[in-house]
Design an enzyme around this catalytic site. Structure first.
Site, PDB file in Angstrom:
ATOM      1  N   GLY A 169      32.834  96.123   7.790  1.00 50.56           N
ATOM      2  CA  GLY A 169      32.601  94.845   7.093  1.00 50.56           C
ATOM      3  C   GLY A 169      33.790  94.398   6.269  1.00 50.56           C
ATOM      4  O   GLY A 169      34.790  95.112   6.127  1.00 50.56           O
ATOM      5  N   GLY A 199      35.583  94.336   3.460  1.00 50.38           N
ATOM      6  CA  GLY A 199      35.621  95.103   2.215  1.00 50.38           C
ATOM      7  C   GLY A 199      36.416  94.403   1.129  1.00 50.38           C
ATOM      8  O   GLY A 199      36.270  94.693  -0.059  1.00 50.38           O
ATOM      9  N   ARG A 200      37.301  93.520   1.554  1.00 50.13           N
ATOM     10  CA  ARG A 200      38.052  92.764   0.545  1.00 50.13           C
ATOM     11  C   ARG A 200      38.364  91.356   1.033  1.00 50.13           C
ATOM     12  O   ARG A 200      39.358  90.755   0.637  1.00 50.13           O
ATOM     13  CB  ARG A 200      39.321  93.496   0.153  1.00 50.13           C
ATOM     14  CG  ARG A 200      40.217  93.824   1.331  1.00 50.13           C
ATOM     15  CD  ARG A 200      41.530  94.282   0.825  1.00 50.13           C
ATOM     16  NE  ARG A 200      42.299  94.845   1.898  1.00 50.13           N
ATOM     17  CZ  ARG A 200      43.519  95.253   1.757  1.00 50.13           C
ATOM     18  NH1 ARG A 200      44.103  95.166   0.579  1.00 50.13           N
ATOM     19  NH2 ARG A 200      44.188  95.774   2.756  1.00 50.13           N
ATOM     20  N   LYS A 206      41.612  87.066   0.739  1.00 51.48           N
ATOM     21  CA  LYS A 206      41.767  88.512   0.962  1.00 51.48           C
ATOM     22  C   LYS A 206      42.289  89.129  -0.331  1.00 51.48           C
ATOM     23  O   LYS A 206      43.350  88.727  -0.814  1.00 51.48           O
ATOM     24  CB  LYS A 206      42.729  88.770   2.123  1.00 51.48           C
ATOM     25  CG  LYS A 206      42.904  90.252   2.445  1.00 51.48           C
ATOM     26  CD  LYS A 206      43.588  90.434   3.785  1.00 51.48           C
ATOM     27  CE  LYS A 206      43.867  91.904   4.070  1.00 51.48           C
ATOM     28  NZ  LYS A 206      44.534  92.107   5.346  1.00 51.48           N
ATOM     29  N   ASP A 260      38.560  99.212  -3.646  1.00 55.11           N
ATOM     30  CA  ASP A 260      38.424  98.289  -4.778  1.00 55.11           C
ATOM     31  C   ASP A 260      38.369  96.804  -4.421  1.00 55.11           C
ATOM     32  O   ASP A 260      38.254  95.947  -5.303  1.00 55.11           O
ATOM     33  CB  ASP A 260      39.582  98.525  -5.769  1.00 55.11           C
ATOM     34  CG  ASP A 260      40.947  98.380  -5.106  1.00 55.11           C
ATOM     35  OD1 ASP A 260      40.997  97.890  -3.955  1.00 55.11           O
ATOM     36  OD2 ASP A 260      41.961  98.750  -5.719  1.00 55.11           O
ATOM     37  N   ARG A 296      43.425  83.044   3.773  1.00 56.84           N
ATOM     38  CA  ARG A 296      43.632  82.953   5.220  1.00 56.84           C
ATOM     39  C   ARG A 296      42.785  81.806   5.785  1.00 56.84           C
ATOM     40  O   ARG A 296      41.742  81.475   5.229  1.00 56.84           O
ATOM     41  CB  ARG A 296      43.222  84.253   5.907  1.00 56.84           C
ATOM     42  CG  ARG A 296      43.785  85.490   5.259  1.00 56.84           C
ATOM     43  CD  ARG A 296      43.699  86.683   6.168  1.00 56.84           C
ATOM     44  NE  ARG A 296      42.391  87.282   6.260  1.00 56.84           N
ATOM     45  CZ  ARG A 296      42.182  88.488   6.783  1.00 56.84           C
ATOM     46  NH1 ARG A 296      43.205  89.191   7.251  1.00 56.84           N
ATOM     47  NH2 ARG A 296      40.971  88.993   6.849  1.00 56.84           N
ATOM     48  N   ARG A 337      35.017  89.157  14.797  1.00 51.15           N
ATOM     49  CA  ARG A 337      35.776  90.244  15.425  1.00 51.15           C
ATOM     50  C   ARG A 337      34.930  90.934  16.500  1.00 51.15           C
ATOM     51  O   ARG A 337      33.695  90.814  16.468  1.00 51.15           O
ATOM     52  CB  ARG A 337      36.135  91.285  14.353  1.00 51.15           C
ATOM     53  CG  ARG A 337      36.961  90.702  13.222  1.00 51.15           C
ATOM     54  CD  ARG A 337      36.538  91.310  11.875  1.00 51.15           C
ATOM     55  NE  ARG A 337      37.176  90.585  10.771  1.00 51.15           N
ATOM     56  CZ  ARG A 337      38.370  90.868  10.282  1.00 51.15           C
ATOM     57  NH1 ARG A 337      39.044  91.899  10.758  1.00 51.15           N
ATOM     58  NH2 ARG A 337      38.884  90.153   9.314  1.00 51.15           N
ATOM     59  N   ASP A 394      37.688  96.406  14.960  1.00 50.99           N
ATOM     60  CA  ASP A 394      37.345  95.487  13.863  1.00 50.99           C
ATOM     61  C   ASP A 394      38.527  94.575  13.537  1.00 50.99           C
ATOM     62  O   ASP A 394      38.382  93.639  12.743  1.00 50.99           O
ATOM     63  CB  ASP A 394      36.912  96.264  12.610  1.00 50.99           C
ATOM     64  CG  ASP A 394      37.921  97.318  12.199  1.00 50.99           C
ATOM     65  OD1 ASP A 394      38.265  98.165  13.048  1.00 50.99           O
ATOM     66  OD2 ASP A 394      38.387  97.304  11.055  1.00 50.99           O
ATOM     67  N   ASP A 409      44.514  90.394  10.625  1.00 49.15           N
ATOM     68  CA  ASP A 409      44.651  91.563   9.751  1.00 49.15           C
ATOM     69  C   ASP A 409      46.048  92.178   9.819  1.00 49.15           C
ATOM     70  O   ASP A 409      46.273  93.204  10.473  1.00 49.15           O
ATOM     71  CB  ASP A 409      43.576  92.621  10.042  1.00 49.15           C
ATOM     72  CG  ASP A 409      42.261  92.235   9.388  1.00 49.15           C
ATOM     73  OD1 ASP A 409      42.163  91.126   8.841  1.00 49.15           O
ATOM     74  OD2 ASP A 409      41.332  93.058   9.409  1.00 49.15           O
TER      75      ASP A 409
HETATM   76  P1  AMP Z   1      41.948  97.332   8.024  1.00 51.61           P
HETATM   77  O1  AMP Z   1      41.967  98.190   9.235  1.00 51.61           O
HETATM   78  O2  AMP Z   1      43.091  97.527   7.104  1.00 51.61           O
HETATM   79  O3  AMP Z   1      41.819  95.884   8.396  1.00 51.61           O
HETATM   80  O4  AMP Z   1      40.658  97.711   7.150  1.00 51.61           O
HETATM   81  C1  AMP Z   1      39.630  98.567   7.587  1.00 51.61           C
HETATM   82  C2  AMP Z   1      38.414  98.399   6.730  1.00 51.61           C
HETATM   83  O5  AMP Z   1      38.686  98.809   5.377  1.00 51.61           O
HETATM   84  C3  AMP Z   1      37.872  96.993   6.629  1.00 51.61           C
HETATM   85  O6  AMP Z   1      36.476  97.054   6.583  1.00 51.61           O
HETATM   86  C4  AMP Z   1      38.448  96.500   5.317  1.00 51.61           C
HETATM   87  O7  AMP Z   1      37.673  95.473   4.751  1.00 51.61           O
HETATM   88  C5  AMP Z   1      38.394  97.761   4.481  1.00 51.61           C
HETATM   89  N1  AMP Z   1      39.388  97.769   3.391  1.00 51.61           N
HETATM   90  C6  AMP Z   1      40.723  97.900   3.494  1.00 51.61           C
HETATM   91  N2  AMP Z   1      41.299  97.882   2.284  1.00 51.61           N
HETATM   92  C7  AMP Z   1      40.306  97.718   1.375  1.00 51.61           C
HETATM   93  C8  AMP Z   1      40.247  97.624  -0.051  1.00 51.61           C
HETATM   94  N3  AMP Z   1      41.335  97.683  -0.801  1.00 51.61           N
HETATM   95  N4  AMP Z   1      39.031  97.450  -0.599  1.00 51.61           N
HETATM   96  C9  AMP Z   1      37.924  97.391   0.132  1.00 51.61           C
HETATM   97  N5  AMP Z   1      37.911  97.499   1.455  1.00 51.61           N
HETATM   98  C10 AMP Z   1      39.070  97.656   2.085  1.00 51.61           C
HETATM   99 MG    MG Z   2      40.581  94.851   9.200  1.00 50.77          MG
END
Ligand code: AMP
Ligand code: MG
Length: 555
Positions: free
Chosen positions: A113, A115-116, A136, A148, A206, A213, A283, A293
């Site tokens: 999901g 997350g940020r 973001k 966080d 963004r 996705r 994702d 991303d």
């Molecule tokens: P990514 O592969 O970097 O796009 O992120 C993988 C997952 O980790 C996704 O669900 C993001 O939303 C989550 N994520 C990455 N960095 C953070 C963060 N600082 N805080 C919360 N969720 C994060």
């Molecule tokens: Mg991602």
């Protein structure tokens, strides 16, 4: 109702027109508290961006603001900074984070999901186009798991600049409207080695027609919730692929085919310009075939197909440059598995066969289109467009390309500069071809002069002789060939060290490096006066420096 460009009026933030269809039409999470949880039967959770200490604008893109007709005055207003740093909501915004899952580095990771990421809403412009605005780094969401929800300036500069650079290179991508500092500090352990330190917090806004996705379809499928998968498939077809028509079984198969074609197109562009995404988890695969991303991505400098910028992936190099087409294919297979129950039934396996056929077609089309793309980089017309070339010539073309790619690897050669230098080589005069001076003509592209042995010189010479011969039936002058080549081989790409220089300055409050890159990268194929310092190969100091040659997922 479509309006012509001349009748478009610039509008203000307060008069932006929102139509929040995703939230309106798809099931949402009934829980509204902002705490981490498993979210079932829903595609999103409502959540508000977090207020920050002292928001300040670093940069914004006029062109992206123009996508939804926002006036220059609005972009330069204090309200713009508040809204796009998450400190003010416009009345019709309905902020939400999406629920999705994904395969990370080949393993099913369950619910991930946003997350940020927080979607502020969907804007409809005066041409009736739909654009999602998404922050973001604007704080914790129900999907933040143990993180966080924040982002640091260094990674936000990289995402902001690269989204726009990719767009101007002609690569399908999400866009970036703005980059703001939050005024808060965020602690990051950049290389996960126990050296955590405070960094400047930042938010990127963004913009894309959809942020859906592959993982959005995968999560409910993994839970056996076919009804939910079907709802999103129907929604996606009617909203983002309206030309396909009603979401019947046949049309779902047609839709999958189009997703596959768009994905292929995107990856082919990455291979053309030397882009390595770095984290091609499912994702991070857009259903619209947009590059999405921007994390530990990178640009090939010396042509090394096994290179990945992502230190987290150093051991297996799953997401290395040369592997990207296969990974796209693997990711498409995961999407096929998610939608299979919608197109298959007990009495017939036609749906499954059709999905398999699309996957097989992907592999076949990639081979063919990759050759065409490589020929275009050389200013050569592919067989299909030039009937005078025989089948035999066609296989010669494939060998010509393969031989060049091995030549590029045999000594450390800058991919970007090599093609620009090659475009300058005179291939029409037999005198010039005979004069064996190619190594010096291509000197700008080489990293290690001591690798340029006589043997290498000879191999290069032989290849150029074959190339010159192959150029003959094209009937182009050197100038014409150069124009054709320079239109597909960029001069300016967002080299990792260039971003790092801009980031170092930005960390000290000087945003001129970001501005300069942003401007120059708008015309990546055109040589620009006084900008040769942005078209140089990687300097030695950057070879092993963090941020230049290697990046982690920490951002
Ligand atoms: P990514 O592969 O970097 O796009 O992120 C993988 C997952 O980790 C996704 O669900 C993001 O939303 C989550 N994520 C990455 N960095 C953070 C963060 N600082 N805080 C919360 N969720 C994060
Ligand atoms: Mg991602």
């Amino acid at each position: 109702m479509n309006k012509t460009t001349s009748s478009i009026r610039p509008i203000t933030l307060d008069t932006l027109c929102f139509d929040n269809r995703f939230v309106r039409e798809l099931p949402g999470d009934p829980e509204t508290g902002n705490f981490c949880r498993q979210v079932e039967d829903a595609y999103y959770s409502l959540v508000k961006p977090a207020a920050t200490e002292k928001p300040a604008l670093v940069a914004y893109s006029k062109d992206v603001a123009g996508l939804f007709d926002l006036s220059d005055e609005s972009c330069e207003s204090p309200q713009f900074v508040r809204v796009f740093s998450g400190n003010e909501l416009l009345p019709d915004m309905q902020p939400f984070s999406m629920c999705y899952g994904g395969h990370q580095f080949g393993n099913w990771a369950g619910q991930l999901g946003d997350g940020r990421a927080i979607n502020l809403g969907e804007v409809i412009n005066q041409r009736n186009e739909r654009w999602y605005l998404q922050l973001k780094g604007a704080g914790i969401t129900p999907y933040s798991r143990n993180a966080d929800g924040l982002a640091v300036l260094r990674s936000s500069v990289r995402e902001f600049l690269c989204s726009e650079a990719m767009h101007y290179l002609g690569v399908p991508t999400t866009r970036a409207l703005s980059l703001t500092l939050t005024g808060d500090t965020v602690v990051r352990d950049m290389f996960y080695d126990g050296n955590a330190k405070p960094e400047l917090g930042a938010v990127v806004c963004r913009v894309a027609p959809s942020f859906t996705r592959f993982g959005n379809f995968q999560l409910p499928a993994s839970r056996g919730d076919l009804d939910l998968v079907k709802k999103l498939v129907n929604y996606t077809i009617t909203t983002d692929f309206p030309h396909i028509g009603e979401p019947t079984k046949e049309n779902i198969l047609q839709w999958y085919k189009e997703v596959s074609e768009r994905t292929l197109d995107m990856v082919l562009h990455w291979m053309r310009v030397g882009f390595v995404h770095g984290v091609m988890n499912t994702d991070n695969m857009s259903i619209l075939g947009l590059t999405i991303d921007y994390g530990p991505y990178g640009w090939l400098e010396d042509y090394d197909p096994t290179w990945t910028p992502n230190t987290t992936d150093e051991a297996n190099r799953r997401y290395r440059f040369e592997h990207q087409p296969q990974i796209a294919h693997w990711n498409l297979l995961q999407l096929a598995n998610a939608i299979l129950p919608l197109v298959d039934d007990e009495n017939s396996d036609e749906g499954r066969k059709a999905l398999e056929a699309t996957l097989n077609q992907f592999a076949e089309n990639y081979q063919a289109r990759h050759l065409v793309m490589q020929l275009e980089k050389l200013g050569l017309t592919p067989l299909s467009e030039k009937t005078v070339l025989s089948e035999e010539q066609h296989s010669h073309d494939a060998v010509l390309v393969t031989d060049l790619l091995s030549l590029l690897q045999s000594v450390e050669t800058d991919m970007t500069l090599f093609y620009r230098c090659l475009a300058e080589v005179d291939v029409t005069s037999s005198e010039a071809i005979a004069s064996k001076g190619y190594v010096s003509l291509l000197a700008d592209a080489y990293y290690q002069p001591d690798q340029l042995t006589e043997e290498y010189g000879l191999q290069l010479h032989q290849w150029i002789e074959r190339y010159a011969k192959r150029c003959e039936p094209e009937g182009l002058t050197n100038i014409q060939r150069k124009q054709i080549m320079n239109a597909v081989n960029p001069l300016y790409v967002l080299r990792n060290y260039l971003s790092q220089i801009a980031i170092d300055k930005a960390d000290n409050g000087d945003f001129s490096g970001v501005e300069e890159l942003m401007e120059v990268l708008k015309k990546p194929y055109t040589e620009q006066e006084g900008k040769s310092h942005l078209a140089e190969k990687r300097p030695e100091w950057a070879r092993h420096r963090a941020g230049c040659s290697m990046l982690s997922c920490s951002s």
